[in-house]
Write an enzyme that holds these catalytic residues in place. Structure first.
Site, PDB file in Angstrom:
ATOM      1  N   TYR A  51      -0.295  -0.770  10.539  1.00 15.33           N
ATOM      2  CA  TYR A  51      -0.651  -1.051   9.146  1.00 15.33           C
ATOM      3  C   TYR A  51       0.470  -0.564   8.223  1.00 15.33           C
ATOM      4  CZ  TYR A  51      -3.217  -1.051   4.730  1.00 15.33           C
ATOM      5  OH  TYR A  51      -3.601  -1.266   3.436  1.00 15.33           O
ATOM      6  N   SER A 105       0.849  -1.191   0.000  1.00 15.39           N
ATOM      7  CA  SER A 105       0.000   0.000   0.000  1.00 15.39           C
ATOM      8  C   SER A 105       0.883   1.239   0.000  1.00 15.39           C
ATOM      9  CB  SER A 105      -0.868  -0.011   1.267  1.00 15.39           C
ATOM     10  OG  SER A 105      -1.457   1.248   1.498  1.00 15.39           O
TER      11      SER A 105
END
Length: 154
Positions: free
Chosen positions: A48, A35
């Protein structure tokens, strides 16, 4: 977050590599999904971001280890795409208020050079290319597909 976003990639790659090493001919491809949050820090999402950064490092390390065996390993570094996951995040962020959700979507689109959130098919096309003969000399690469969201930061 680490188990879901990093360990799961490692476990999948472990199984994929075991199978790919048995196959003939060599010359296969693995594409891991990271990501844009893995490119730097993210407020209120440190684990994350760390896990997604780990996916990039894992991808590069494995590419170095398995390249001479004919296995190419790259990462899709995804920006925002119109998926159920993004839909749920926006619903949580806006309390399900349609007007607020529309405003958040518009605001996000204004941050992206292409002015919009991506379509899942656009991410799929990038992955297909990474697996294609056209990318046969590409390994250890992190292909950022984010509509230009991170262009000013890298």
């Amino acid at each position: 977050s680490m188990a879901l976003n990093l360990k799961s990639i490692w476990l999948c790659m472990k199984a994929e590599l075991q199978q790919m090493l048995k196959q003939q001919p060599a010359g296969v491809a693995i594409v891991n999904t990271s990501s844009v949050n893995g490119l730097g820090g993210v407020r209120l999402a440190s684990l994350y971001a760390a896990a997604k950064a780990g996916v990039i490092a894992l991808t590069k390390s494995a590419a170095l280890e398995y390249g001479q065996r004919g296995i190419r390993i790259n990462a899709l570094v995804a920006g925002a795409f119109q998926t159920p996951m993004l839909e749920e995040a926006m619903n949580r962020m806006t309390g399900g208020n349609a007007e607020a959700k529309e405003a958040v979507t518009k605001q996000y689109g204004e941050m992206v050079a292409l002015g919009r959130i991506g379509k899942p098919e656009e991410a799929a096309e990038a992955v297909l290319w990474l697996c294609s003969p056209g990318a046969s000399y590409l390994t250890g690469h992190s292909l950022i597909v984010d509509g230009g969201l991170s262009a000013a930061m890298r």
